[in-house]
Every structure is written in C-alpha cells, then in structure tokens.
Design an enzyme around this catalytic site. Structure first.
Site, short mmCIF file in Angstrom:
data_model
loop_
_atom_site.label_atom_id
_atom_site.label_comp_id
_atom_site.label_asym_id
_atom_site.label_seq_id
_atom_site.Cartn_x
_atom_site.Cartn_y
_atom_site.Cartn_z
N ASP A 141 0.84 -1.20 0.00
CA ASP A 141 0.00 0.00 0.00
C ASP A 141 0.87 1.24 0.00
O ASP A 141 0.51 2.29 0.55
CB ASP A 141 -0.92 -0.01 1.23
CG ASP A 141 -2.04 1.00 1.11
OD1 ASP A 141 -2.60 1.40 2.15
OD2 ASP A 141 -2.34 1.42 -0.03
N LYS A 144 3.04 3.55 -5.64
CA LYS A 144 2.50 2.58 -6.61
C LYS A 144 3.56 2.09 -7.60
O LYS A 144 3.49 0.98 -8.07
CB LYS A 144 1.29 3.18 -7.32
CG LYS A 144 0.23 3.73 -6.34
CD LYS A 144 -0.06 2.78 -5.17
CE LYS A 144 -0.75 3.49 -4.01
NZ LYS A 144 -0.73 2.69 -2.76
N ASP A 169 -3.13 -3.03 -2.56
CA ASP A 169 -4.18 -2.01 -2.65
C ASP A 169 -3.97 -1.16 -3.90
O ASP A 169 -2.86 -1.10 -4.45
CB ASP A 169 -4.12 -1.10 -1.40
CG ASP A 169 -5.33 -0.16 -1.33
OD1 ASP A 169 -5.20 0.92 -0.72
OD2 ASP A 169 -6.39 -0.51 -1.90
N ASN A 170 -5.03 -0.51 -4.38
CA ASN A 170 -4.95 0.52 -5.43
C ASN A 170 -4.49 0.03 -6.79
O ASN A 170 -3.87 0.78 -7.56
CB ASN A 170 -4.00 1.65 -4.99
CG ASN A 170 -4.33 2.19 -3.64
OD1 ASN A 170 -3.50 2.10 -2.72
ND2 ASN A 170 -5.52 2.73 -3.48
N GLU A 199 -11.27 4.21 -1.59
CA GLU A 199 -11.77 4.51 -0.24
C GLU A 199 -12.67 5.74 -0.21
O GLU A 199 -12.35 6.77 -0.78
CB GLU A 199 -10.60 4.69 0.76
CG GLU A 199 -9.48 5.58 0.30
CD GLU A 199 -8.35 4.82 -0.37
OE1 GLU A 199 -8.58 3.74 -0.93
OE2 GLU A 199 -7.21 5.31 -0.35
C1 LIG Z 1 8.53 2.22 3.02
C2 LIG Z 1 7.91 3.10 2.01
C3 LIG Z 1 6.68 3.64 2.25
C4 LIG Z 1 6.12 4.49 1.29
C5 LIG Z 1 4.81 5.06 1.55
N1 LIG Z 1 4.33 5.27 2.77
N2 LIG Z 1 3.10 5.76 2.64
C6 LIG Z 1 2.83 5.83 1.34
C7 LIG Z 1 1.51 6.29 0.77
C8 LIG Z 1 1.23 5.55 -0.52
N3 LIG Z 1 -0.22 5.48 -0.81
C9 LIG Z 1 -0.74 6.23 -1.79
O1 LIG Z 1 -0.04 7.02 -2.42
C10 LIG Z 1 -2.20 6.15 -2.04
C11 LIG Z 1 -2.81 7.13 -2.83
C12 LIG Z 1 -4.19 7.10 -3.06
C13 LIG Z 1 -4.83 8.14 -3.91
C14 LIG Z 1 -4.37 9.46 -3.87
C15 LIG Z 1 -4.98 10.43 -4.65
C16 LIG Z 1 -6.07 10.10 -5.47
F1 LIG Z 1 -6.68 11.04 -6.22
C17 LIG Z 1 -6.53 8.79 -5.52
C18 LIG Z 1 -5.91 7.80 -4.74
C19 LIG Z 1 -4.99 6.08 -2.52
C20 LIG Z 1 -4.38 5.09 -1.74
O2 LIG Z 1 -5.12 4.09 -1.19
C21 LIG Z 1 -2.99 5.10 -1.50
O3 LIG Z 1 -2.46 4.09 -0.76
N4 LIG Z 1 3.89 5.41 0.63
C22 LIG Z 1 6.85 4.73 0.14
C23 LIG Z 1 8.10 4.15 -0.02
N5 LIG Z 1 8.62 3.36 0.91
MG LIG Z 2 -3.90 2.51 -0.57
#
Ligand SMILES: Cc1cc(-c2n[nH]c(CCNC(=O)c3cc(-c4ccc(F)cc4)cc(O)c3O)n2)ccn1
Ligand SMILES: [Mg+2]
Length: 214
Positions: A141, A144, A169-170, A199
């Site tokens: 998650d 991406k 996810d996603n 979500e």
């Molecule tokens: C250890 C490590 C950890 C990371 C890291 N940690 N936390 C994340 C967050 C990542 N999640 C997302 O970006 C995300 C985006 C959307 C979204 C956004 C905007 C929209 F319009 C539509 C959908 C929806 C979701 O459900 C998502 O999960 N990356 C990165 C690298 N290394």
């Molecule tokens: Mg997500």
C-alpha cells in the site's frame, strides 16, 4: 502553521475514539474520512476484504509496505494471533509520527513494529533486523511504482515461501499496471482480483491477491 491532514485525523481519533479499542479507532477514522476530510486509508469497503484475507491466512509473520496513519496497520494487527508481529514500513517521518500515536491509542503497539525508511532499502535488511526468514503475508500500500520492484526484491531476498500471500491495494486507482501485468502473467504467482472502490468514493478500485508458488 496550519495542521496537516494526518494531524487532523489523529486529533479526531484522540477526541472521538475509545482508548485501547481498535474497532473504535477504525470506525472513527472511517467516519472522519467520509464526512470531514478524505484521506488515503484503505477504508471500510476494501478493509473488509483485507480483514477476510488476514483471517484466512492467519499469518505468523506479516509485512505492510506503506503505513500512512496506521489505519490498515490497526486493521491487520487486531486480527493477528497472539505472539505475531506485524512489521510496517513508512517513508515519511510525519506520517510515521502520527501512525505511532494512532497505533498506541488503539493499544496494539505490542503487535506492531513500525520502521521508518524506504522499502527498497529496508526489505534487504529484514533478516538481519528482525530475524525474519519468510513472510506469510505482505500488504502492499505504498508508492504505486514501488510495488513491482519491491516484490522482485522480496523474491531475490528469499523472503517469500510457497504459499506466501501478497495483497495489493490501489491496483486500479491510482493503479499499478506493471505490477498487475507481472503477477497475472508470471508462473511464480496465482493471482485474483477483488473489485471494490477507492476509499470513501464511488470510483472503481480493487485489491489483487497473489499466492507465491515458489
Ligand atoms: C517504506 C515506504 C513507504 C512508502 C509510503 N508510505 N506511505 C505511502 C503512501 C502511498 N499510498 C498512496 O499514495 C495512495 C494514494 C491514493 C490516492 C491518492 C490520490 C487520489 F486522487 C486517488 C488515490 C490512494 C491510496 O489508497 C494510496 O495508498 N507510501 C513509500 C516508499 N517506501
Ligand atoms: Mg492505498
């Protein structure tokens, strides 16, 4: 300066949720994100699918890539058998700081180990840091564009075993096309798509469940 979205989410939890009650933390976050301010938690609809896979796998070792505010971390940890550890990796220190407080508020801190850093740097250190041989369950998650390189890294580091379950996810929104193509076509995986919605919205999204065949 103005508070951040994760800080406003934490404040809602501290104000409305029952301390030590993971379900009330989950419900408070879902209510806040649906009625006050959207945030990128896996949410209640996809969260129910996540719950069913975690219960089915009942993992002894579990890894989450992308903690954000700890919503899915709490969802997973509340279902883990006693003595099981969930390792969750978070890149952004501000997200991690909020996640630690939400995890502590839920009372599940003894089942969770939150590590700050980039997945690409931390995955090769899992054995030395935690004495982990293989993961029974991995929830993807995070960024991406890191899903595909990171499962290849998990394969190279021999952190997957026959039957390890990956849940991503996603895979539709924002989308992980290269990851989907790989797990759906590689002989190393048996993959299945769980259609759902982004979500707190009506936009299509879904979870991809892939079994590592070794
Ligand atoms: C250890 C490590 C950890 C990371 C890291 N940690 N936390 C994340 C967050 C990542 N999640 C997302 O970006 C995300 C985006 C959307 C979204 C956004 C905007 C929209 F319009 C539509 C959908 C929806 C979701 O459900 C998502 O999960 N990356 C990165 C690298 N290394
Ligand atoms: Mg997500």
């Amino acid at each position: 300066t103005r508070s951040t979205r994760p800080q406003r989410l934490l404040r809602a939890v501290q104000k409305k949720a029952i301390k030590g009650d993971p379900q009330s933390v989950i419900s408070t976050i879902d209510y806040f994100c649906r009625h006050s301010e959207w945030a990128m938690n896996v949410g209640d609809e996809k969260g129910a699918i996540l719950d069913s896979v975690v219960c089915e796998v009942s993992p002894s070792t579990a890894l989450e890539l992308g903690t954000y505010c700890g919503y899915s971390t709490v969802r997973i940890a509340r279902l883990l058998p006693p003595g099981t550890k969930l390792i969750t990796l978070e890149f952004n220190p501000d997200y991690a700081a909020v996640a630690r407080q939400i995890i502590e508020y839920s009372g599940l801190q003894d089942k969770i180990c939150l590590v700050e850093g980039a997945s690409g740097d931390l995955i090769p250190k899992m054995q030395e840091l935690f004495g982990i041989k293989t993961f029974d369950f991995v929830f993807l998650d995070h960024w991406k564009d890191r899903y595909l390189p990171d499962i290849k890294l998990l394969e190279e580091c021999q952190l997957l075993r026959k039957g390890s379950i990956l849940l991503a996810d996603n895979v539709i929104c924002p989308g992980t096309p290269d990851y989907l193509e790989y797990v759906r076509n590689s002989p190393l995986y048996e993959s299945k798509y769980f259609k759902s919605h982004l979500e707190y919205t009506k936009v299509e999204d879904g979870l991809e469940k892939s079994v590592f065949l070794g």
